[in-house]
Design a protein around this motif. Structure first.
Motif, PDB file in Angstrom:
ATOM      1  N   LEU A 149       0.824  -1.208   0.000  1.00  0.00           N
ATOM      2  CA  LEU A 149       0.000   0.000   0.000  1.00  0.00           C
ATOM      3  C   LEU A 149       0.861   1.261   0.000  1.00  0.00           C
ATOM      4  CD1 LEU A 149      -2.769  -1.037   2.556  1.00  0.00           C
ATOM      5  CD2 LEU A 149      -3.071  -0.664   0.116  1.00  0.00           C
ATOM      6  N   ALA A 150       1.982   1.226   0.731  1.00  0.00           N
ATOM      7  CA  ALA A 150       2.871   2.388   0.766  1.00  0.00           C
ATOM      8  C   ALA A 150       3.480   2.659  -0.599  1.00  0.00           C
ATOM      9  CB  ALA A 150       3.973   2.179   1.802  1.00  0.00           C
ATOM     10  N   ALA A 151       3.719   1.590  -1.367  1.00  0.00           N
ATOM     11  CA  ALA A 151       4.273   1.775  -2.704  1.00  0.00           C
ATOM     12  C   ALA A 151       3.280   2.461  -3.633  1.00  0.00           C
ATOM     13  CB  ALA A 151       4.681   0.419  -3.281  1.00  0.00           C
ATOM     14  N   VAL A 152       1.989   2.291  -3.350  1.00  0.00           N
ATOM     15  CA  VAL A 152       0.952   2.878  -4.200  1.00  0.00           C
ATOM     16  C   VAL A 152       0.514   4.243  -3.685  1.00  0.00           C
ATOM     17  CG1 VAL A 152      -1.372   2.574  -5.116  1.00  0.00           C
ATOM     18  CG2 VAL A 152       0.150   0.602  -4.909  1.00  0.00           C
ATOM     19  N   ALA A 153       0.173   4.304  -2.400  1.00  0.00           N
ATOM     20  CA  ALA A 153      -0.406   5.530  -1.837  1.00  0.00           C
ATOM     21  C   ALA A 153       0.525   6.265  -0.896  1.00  0.00           C
ATOM     22  CB  ALA A 153      -1.699   5.185  -1.101  1.00  0.00           C
ATOM     23  N   GLY A 154       1.678   5.683  -0.568  1.00  0.00           N
ATOM     24  CA  GLY A 154       2.597   6.313   0.356  1.00  0.00           C
ATOM     25  C   GLY A 154       2.336   5.867   1.785  1.00  0.00           C
ATOM     26  N   PRO A 155       3.357   5.921   2.643  1.00  0.00           N
ATOM     27  CA  PRO A 155       3.171   5.516   4.043  1.00  0.00           C
ATOM     28  C   PRO A 155       2.328   6.521   4.807  1.00  0.00           C
ATOM     29  CG  PRO A 155       5.353   6.462   3.734  1.00  0.00           C
ATOM     30  CD  PRO A 155       4.730   6.380   2.365  1.00  0.00           C
ATOM     31  N   GLY A 156       1.730   6.058   5.884  1.00  0.00           N
ATOM     32  CA  GLY A 156       0.923   6.950   6.704  1.00  0.00           C
ATOM     33  C   GLY A 156      -0.019   6.182   7.593  1.00  0.00           C
ATOM     34  N   MET A 157      -0.786   6.894   8.403  1.00  0.00           N
ATOM     35  CA  MET A 157      -1.715   6.265   9.336  1.00  0.00           C
ATOM     36  C   MET A 157      -2.804   5.500   8.599  1.00  0.00           C
ATOM     37  SD  MET A 157      -3.944   8.047  12.403  1.00  0.00           S
ATOM     38  CE  MET A 157      -2.459   8.575  13.262  1.00  0.00           C
ATOM     39  N   VAL A 158      -3.307   6.063   7.500  1.00  0.00           N
ATOM     40  CA  VAL A 158      -4.356   5.383   6.739  1.00  0.00           C
ATOM     41  C   VAL A 158      -3.842   4.068   6.173  1.00  0.00           C
ATOM     42  CG1 VAL A 158      -5.895   5.556   4.750  1.00  0.00           C
ATOM     43  CG2 VAL A 158      -5.502   7.560   6.187  1.00  0.00           C
ATOM     44  N   THR A 159      -2.603   4.065   5.708  1.00  0.00           N
ATOM     45  CA  THR A 159      -1.999   2.841   5.189  1.00  0.00           C
ATOM     46  C   THR A 159      -1.934   1.762   6.253  1.00  0.00           C
ATOM     47  OG1 THR A 159      -0.680   4.057   3.561  1.00  0.00           O
ATOM     48  CG2 THR A 159       0.101   1.865   4.185  1.00  0.00           C
ATOM     49  N   SER A 160      -1.505   2.130   7.455  1.00  0.00           N
ATOM     50  CA  SER A 160      -1.414   1.140   8.529  1.00  0.00           C
ATOM     51  C   SER A 160      -2.796   0.650   8.937  1.00  0.00           C
ATOM     52  CB  SER A 160      -0.673   1.737   9.729  1.00  0.00           C
ATOM     53  OG  SER A 160      -1.367   2.852  10.250  1.00  0.00           O
ATOM     54  N   ILE A 161      -3.792   1.531   8.968  1.00  0.00           N
ATOM     55  CA  ILE A 161      -5.150   1.124   9.340  1.00  0.00           C
ATOM     56  C   ILE A 161      -5.689   0.099   8.347  1.00  0.00           C
ATOM     57  CG2 ILE A 161      -7.546   1.916   9.469  1.00  0.00           C
ATOM     58  CD1 ILE A 161      -6.500   4.521  10.676  1.00  0.00           C
ATOM     59  N   ILE A 162      -5.540   0.383   7.057  1.00  0.00           N
ATOM     60  CA  ILE A 162      -6.057  -0.531   6.036  1.00  0.00           C
ATOM     61  C   ILE A 162      -5.319  -1.864   6.087  1.00  0.00           C
ATOM     62  CG2 ILE A 162      -6.321  -0.895   3.557  1.00  0.00           C
ATOM     63  CD1 ILE A 162      -6.696   2.123   3.272  1.00  0.00           C
ATOM     64  N   ALA A 163      -3.988  -1.806   6.217  1.00  0.00           N
ATOM     65  CA  ALA A 163      -3.191  -3.038   6.233  1.00  0.00           C
ATOM     66  C   ALA A 163      -3.554  -3.906   7.437  1.00  0.00           C
ATOM     67  CB  ALA A 163      -1.705  -2.689   6.251  1.00  0.00           C
ATOM     68  N   ILE A 164      -3.654  -3.308   8.610  1.00  0.00           N
ATOM     69  CA  ILE A 164      -3.982  -4.080   9.814  1.00  0.00           C
ATOM     70  C   ILE A 164      -5.413  -4.601   9.734  1.00  0.00           C
ATOM     71  CG2 ILE A 164      -4.222  -3.967  12.320  1.00  0.00           C
ATOM     72  CD1 ILE A 164      -2.067  -1.750  12.274  1.00  0.00           C
ATOM     73  N   GLY A 165      -6.342  -3.768   9.249  1.00  0.00           N
ATOM     74  CA  GLY A 165      -7.730  -4.196   9.138  1.00  0.00           C
ATOM     75  C   GLY A 165      -7.900  -5.377   8.184  1.00  0.00           C
TER      76      GLY A 165
END
Length: 298
Positions: A149-165
Protein backbone atom coordinates in the motif's frame (compact mmCIF):
# COMPACT_ATOMS: atom_id res chain seq x y z
CA UNK A 1 -58.28 -8.26 36.07
CA UNK A 2 -55.96 -11.01 34.84
CA UNK A 3 -52.74 -10.11 33.05
CA UNK A 4 -52.27 -11.54 29.53
CA UNK A 5 -49.61 -14.22 29.24
CA UNK A 6 -47.57 -12.21 26.68
CA UNK A 7 -47.43 -9.20 28.96
CA UNK A 8 -46.32 -11.38 31.89
CA UNK A 9 -43.49 -12.87 29.86
CA UNK A 10 -42.41 -9.41 28.70
CA UNK A 11 -42.37 -8.05 32.26
CA UNK A 12 -40.40 -11.07 33.48
CA UNK A 13 -37.83 -10.63 30.71
CA UNK A 14 -37.52 -6.92 31.47
CA UNK A 15 -36.87 -7.52 35.17
CA UNK A 16 -34.45 -10.37 34.45
CA UNK A 17 -32.07 -8.26 32.39
CA UNK A 18 -30.93 -5.98 35.24
CA UNK A 19 -30.46 -9.04 37.45
CA UNK A 20 -28.24 -10.68 34.84
CA UNK A 21 -26.26 -7.46 34.43
CA UNK A 22 -25.80 -7.10 38.18
CA UNK A 23 -24.71 -10.73 38.46
CA UNK A 24 -22.19 -10.26 35.65
CA UNK A 25 -20.60 -7.21 37.28
CA UNK A 26 -20.45 -8.90 40.68
CA UNK A 27 -18.53 -11.80 39.14
CA UNK A 28 -16.41 -9.42 37.05
CA UNK A 29 -15.26 -7.41 40.06
CA UNK A 30 -14.12 -10.64 41.73
CA UNK A 31 -12.20 -11.79 38.64
CA UNK A 32 -8.55 -10.78 39.03
CA UNK A 33 -7.67 -10.98 35.33
CA UNK A 34 -10.66 -8.87 34.31
CA UNK A 35 -10.00 -6.23 36.97
CA UNK A 36 -6.26 -6.02 36.20
CA UNK A 37 -6.82 -5.93 32.44
CA UNK A 38 -9.63 -3.42 32.71
CA UNK A 39 -7.51 -1.16 34.93
CA UNK A 40 -4.53 -1.18 32.56
CA UNK A 41 -6.72 -0.68 29.49
CA UNK A 42 -8.58 2.16 31.21
CA UNK A 43 -5.26 3.84 32.04
CA UNK A 44 -4.25 3.82 28.36
CA UNK A 45 -7.68 5.07 27.30
CA UNK A 46 -7.61 7.87 29.88
CA UNK A 47 -4.15 8.89 28.66
CA UNK A 48 -5.46 9.14 25.10
CA UNK A 49 -8.52 11.13 26.17
CA UNK A 50 -6.41 13.41 28.35
CA UNK A 51 -4.19 14.26 25.38
CA UNK A 52 -7.22 15.73 23.61
CA UNK A 53 -7.52 18.51 26.17
CA UNK A 54 -4.14 18.76 27.93
CA UNK A 55 -0.47 17.83 27.67
CA UNK A 56 2.38 19.23 29.80
CA UNK A 57 4.07 20.59 26.68
CA UNK A 58 3.26 20.66 22.99
CA UNK A 59 4.04 17.30 21.44
CA UNK A 60 4.89 19.02 18.15
CA UNK A 61 7.13 21.84 19.40
CA UNK A 62 10.88 21.32 18.82
CA UNK A 63 13.40 22.83 21.25
CA UNK A 64 16.87 21.61 20.26
CA UNK A 65 18.47 23.57 23.11
CA UNK A 66 16.57 21.37 25.59
CA UNK A 67 17.34 18.02 23.94
CA UNK A 68 18.05 14.87 25.97
CA UNK A 69 17.37 16.50 29.31
CA UNK A 70 16.94 14.13 32.29
CA UNK A 71 13.68 13.93 34.26
CA UNK A 72 12.93 17.13 36.15
CA UNK A 73 10.06 19.17 37.54
CA UNK A 74 9.57 20.77 34.11
CA UNK A 75 9.91 17.55 32.09
CA UNK A 76 8.78 14.61 34.23
CA UNK A 77 10.39 11.95 32.01
CA UNK A 78 12.91 14.20 30.27
CA UNK A 79 13.10 15.20 26.60
CA UNK A 80 14.02 13.44 23.37
CA UNK A 81 16.69 14.25 20.80
CA UNK A 82 14.57 17.11 19.41
CA UNK A 83 13.78 18.59 22.83
CA UNK A 84 10.17 17.38 22.90
CA UNK A 85 8.62 16.41 26.22
CA UNK A 86 8.46 12.60 26.63
CA UNK A 87 5.24 12.63 28.67
CA UNK A 88 3.49 14.69 26.01
CA UNK A 89 4.72 12.34 23.28
CA UNK A 90 3.45 9.30 25.20
CA UNK A 91 0.03 10.86 25.77
CA UNK A 92 -0.47 11.88 22.14
CA UNK A 93 1.05 8.59 20.97
CA UNK A 94 -1.60 6.72 22.97
CA UNK A 95 -4.27 8.63 21.05
CA UNK A 96 -2.74 7.64 17.70
CA UNK A 97 -2.35 4.01 18.73
CA UNK A 98 -5.91 3.65 20.05
CA UNK A 99 -7.40 5.36 16.99
CA UNK A 100 -5.55 3.05 14.61
CA UNK A 101 -6.50 0.01 16.71
CA UNK A 102 -10.20 0.88 16.96
CA UNK A 103 -10.63 1.60 13.25
CA UNK A 104 -8.57 -1.42 12.15
CA UNK A 105 -10.43 -3.79 14.48
CA UNK A 106 -13.71 -2.22 13.34
CA UNK A 107 -12.81 -3.01 9.74
CA UNK A 108 -11.85 -6.56 10.64
CA UNK A 109 -14.99 -7.19 12.68
CA UNK A 110 -17.35 -5.64 10.15
CA UNK A 111 -16.14 -7.62 7.15
CA UNK A 112 -15.01 -10.71 9.04
CA UNK A 113 -18.23 -11.23 10.95
CA UNK A 114 -20.47 -10.53 7.95
CA UNK A 115 -18.55 -12.89 5.67
CA UNK A 116 -18.34 -15.57 8.36
CA UNK A 117 -22.08 -15.46 9.00
CA UNK A 118 -22.81 -15.61 5.26
CA UNK A 119 -20.48 -18.59 4.83
CA UNK A 120 -22.19 -20.46 7.67
CA UNK A 121 -25.69 -19.66 6.44
CA UNK A 122 -25.35 -20.25 2.71
CA UNK A 123 -22.95 -23.22 2.48
CA UNK A 124 -22.01 -24.62 -0.94
CA UNK A 125 -20.04 -22.53 -3.40
CA UNK A 126 -20.66 -19.34 -1.40
CA UNK A 127 -18.94 -20.76 1.66
CA UNK A 128 -16.12 -22.18 -0.47
CA UNK A 129 -15.53 -18.87 -2.24
CA UNK A 130 -15.45 -16.90 1.02
CA UNK A 131 -13.06 -19.32 2.71
CA UNK A 132 -10.68 -19.46 -0.26
CA UNK A 133 -10.62 -15.65 -0.40
CA UNK A 134 -9.92 -15.68 3.32
CA UNK A 135 -7.01 -18.08 2.83
CA UNK A 136 -5.62 -15.86 0.08
CA UNK A 137 -5.85 -12.74 2.26
CA UNK A 138 -4.24 -14.57 5.18
CA UNK A 139 -1.10 -15.03 3.05
CA UNK A 140 -0.41 -11.27 3.25
CA UNK A 141 0.74 -10.17 6.72
CA UNK A 142 0.10 -6.62 7.86
CA UNK A 143 3.70 -5.57 7.19
CA UNK A 144 3.66 -6.94 3.64
CA UNK A 145 0.27 -5.33 2.96
CA UNK A 146 1.56 -2.02 4.32
CA UNK A 147 4.61 -2.19 2.06
CA UNK A 148 2.42 -2.77 -0.99
CA UNK A 149 0.00 0.00 0.00
CA UNK A 150 2.87 2.39 0.77
CA UNK A 151 4.27 1.77 -2.70
CA UNK A 152 0.95 2.88 -4.20
CA UNK A 153 -0.41 5.53 -1.84
CA UNK A 154 2.60 6.31 0.36
CA UNK A 155 3.17 5.52 4.04
CA UNK A 156 0.92 6.95 6.70
CA UNK A 157 -1.72 6.27 9.34
CA UNK A 158 -4.36 5.38 6.74
CA UNK A 159 -2.00 2.84 5.19
CA UNK A 160 -1.41 1.14 8.53
CA UNK A 161 -5.15 1.12 9.34
CA UNK A 162 -6.06 -0.53 6.04
CA UNK A 163 -3.19 -3.04 6.23
CA UNK A 164 -3.98 -4.08 9.81
CA UNK A 165 -7.73 -4.20 9.14
CA UNK A 166 -7.32 -6.41 6.05
CA UNK A 167 -5.00 -8.78 7.92
CA UNK A 168 -7.57 -9.24 10.71
CA UNK A 169 -10.44 -10.18 8.40
CA UNK A 170 -9.42 -13.84 7.72
CA UNK A 171 -9.04 -14.66 11.42
CA UNK A 172 -12.48 -13.27 12.22
CA UNK A 173 -14.06 -14.96 9.18
CA UNK A 174 -12.80 -18.36 10.35
CA UNK A 175 -13.81 -17.78 13.97
CA UNK A 176 -17.29 -16.52 13.05
CA UNK A 177 -17.93 -19.32 10.56
CA UNK A 178 -16.82 -22.05 12.98
CA UNK A 179 -18.88 -20.65 15.86
CA UNK A 180 -21.91 -20.05 13.64
CA UNK A 181 -21.78 -23.59 12.22
CA UNK A 182 -22.02 -24.94 15.76
CA UNK A 183 -25.07 -22.76 16.42
CA UNK A 184 -26.77 -23.77 13.16
CA UNK A 185 -26.67 -27.41 14.32
CA UNK A 186 -28.49 -26.63 17.60
CA UNK A 187 -32.06 -27.74 18.21
CA UNK A 188 -33.54 -24.26 18.65
CA UNK A 189 -32.21 -23.21 15.23
CA UNK A 190 -33.67 -26.35 13.65
CA UNK A 191 -36.97 -25.48 15.32
CA UNK A 192 -36.78 -21.94 13.94
CA UNK A 193 -36.20 -23.30 10.44
CA UNK A 194 -39.14 -25.70 10.84
CA UNK A 195 -41.35 -22.77 11.85
CA UNK A 196 -40.62 -21.09 8.50
CA UNK A 197 -38.00 -18.50 9.43
CA UNK A 198 -35.56 -17.61 6.67
CA UNK A 199 -31.80 -17.81 6.84
CA UNK A 200 -31.29 -14.07 7.29
CA UNK A 201 -33.78 -13.84 10.16
CA UNK A 202 -32.31 -16.88 11.91
CA UNK A 203 -28.81 -15.42 11.55
CA UNK A 204 -29.83 -12.09 13.10
CA UNK A 205 -32.15 -13.40 15.81
CA UNK A 206 -30.42 -16.63 16.87
CA UNK A 207 -26.92 -17.11 15.45
CA UNK A 208 -25.39 -13.67 15.92
CA UNK A 209 -26.46 -13.22 19.58
CA UNK A 210 -24.97 -16.62 20.44
CA UNK A 211 -21.60 -15.97 18.77
CA UNK A 212 -21.38 -12.38 20.04
CA UNK A 213 -19.60 -13.25 23.33
CA UNK A 214 -16.88 -15.09 21.41
CA UNK A 215 -16.47 -12.13 19.07
CA UNK A 216 -16.20 -9.69 21.99
CA UNK A 217 -13.37 -11.71 23.51
CA UNK A 218 -11.63 -12.06 20.16
CA UNK A 219 -12.06 -8.33 19.55
CA UNK A 220 -9.96 -7.50 22.61
CA UNK A 221 -7.25 -9.88 21.45
CA UNK A 222 -7.31 -8.43 17.95
CA UNK A 223 -7.07 -4.95 19.46
CA UNK A 224 -3.86 -5.96 21.25
CA UNK A 225 -2.47 -7.40 18.01
CA UNK A 226 -3.42 -4.19 16.19
CA UNK A 227 -1.45 -2.13 18.72
CA UNK A 228 1.61 -4.32 18.17
CA UNK A 229 1.19 -4.13 14.40
CA UNK A 230 0.80 -0.34 14.46
CA UNK A 231 3.94 0.02 16.57
CA UNK A 232 5.85 -2.26 14.19
CA UNK A 233 4.68 -0.38 11.09
CA UNK A 234 5.50 3.00 12.64
CA UNK A 235 8.91 1.70 13.70
CA UNK A 236 9.59 0.66 10.09
CA UNK A 237 8.43 4.05 8.81
CA UNK A 238 5.30 2.67 7.13
CA UNK A 239 2.74 3.81 9.69
CA UNK A 240 2.19 7.11 11.48
CA UNK A 241 4.41 9.78 9.99
CA UNK A 242 6.11 12.76 11.67
CA UNK A 243 5.29 15.13 13.21
CA UNK A 244 2.42 13.00 14.58
CA UNK A 245 3.77 11.17 17.68
CA UNK A 246 3.56 7.39 17.81
CA UNK A 247 4.98 4.84 20.21
CA UNK A 248 6.54 2.93 17.30
CA UNK A 249 8.17 6.08 15.93
CA UNK A 250 9.50 6.90 19.40
CA UNK A 251 11.22 3.50 19.40
CA UNK A 252 12.62 4.21 15.95
CA UNK A 253 13.98 7.58 17.05
CA UNK A 254 15.54 6.05 20.17
CA UNK A 255 17.40 3.21 18.48
CA UNK A 256 20.45 5.33 17.68
CA UNK A 257 20.62 6.59 21.29
CA UNK A 258 20.38 3.30 23.18
CA UNK A 259 23.78 3.74 24.86
CA UNK A 260 23.50 7.48 25.35
CA UNK A 261 19.89 7.61 26.60
CA UNK A 262 18.37 4.11 26.90
CA UNK A 263 15.24 5.35 28.68
CA UNK A 264 14.02 6.89 25.43
CA UNK A 265 13.33 3.34 24.26
CA UNK A 266 12.12 2.06 27.62
CA UNK A 267 9.22 4.53 27.95
CA UNK A 268 7.39 3.75 24.66
CA UNK A 269 8.24 0.07 25.00
CA UNK A 270 6.68 0.01 28.46
CA UNK A 271 3.60 1.84 27.13
CA UNK A 272 3.13 -0.76 24.39
CA UNK A 273 3.62 -3.59 26.90
CA UNK A 274 1.06 -2.12 29.31
CA UNK A 275 -1.53 -1.66 26.55
CA UNK A 276 -1.08 -5.17 25.12
CA UNK A 277 -0.95 -6.83 28.55
CA UNK A 278 -4.08 -5.01 29.66
CA UNK A 279 -6.07 -6.06 26.60
CA UNK A 280 -4.89 -9.68 26.85
CA UNK A 281 -5.85 -9.87 30.53
CA UNK A 282 -9.17 -8.22 29.75
CA UNK A 283 -9.80 -10.76 26.99
CA UNK A 284 -8.99 -13.67 29.32
CA UNK A 285 -11.34 -12.26 31.92
CA UNK A 286 -14.16 -11.76 29.44
CA UNK A 287 -13.68 -15.31 28.15
CA UNK A 288 -14.13 -16.71 31.65
CA UNK A 289 -17.09 -14.46 32.45
CA UNK A 290 -18.98 -14.94 29.19
CA UNK A 291 -18.48 -18.71 28.94
CA UNK A 292 -21.36 -20.30 30.91
CA UNK A 293 -19.34 -23.45 31.67
CA UNK A 294 -16.43 -21.47 33.12
CA UNK A 295 -18.83 -19.14 34.93
CA UNK A 296 -20.46 -22.09 36.74
CA UNK A 297 -17.06 -23.38 37.81
CA UNK A 298 -16.06 -20.11 39.45
Amino acid sequence: MSTPLGASVEVAATTARPRLANGFWRRALRHRSFVAGGTLSLMVLCAALLSLVWTPWSAYEIDVAAKLRPPSAAHWLGTDVLGRDIVSLLLVGARSTIMVGIIAVGIGLTFGVCLGLIAAARKGWTEELIMRMSDFTFAFPAVLSAIMLAAVAGPGMVTSIIAIGIFQIPTLVRLTRGSANAIWAREFVLAARASGKGGFRITIEHVLPNVLPILIVQGTIQFALAILAEAALSYLGLGTQPPQPSWGRMLNDAQTLLFQSPMLAVYPGAAIAVAVLGLNLLGDGLRDLLDPRLARER
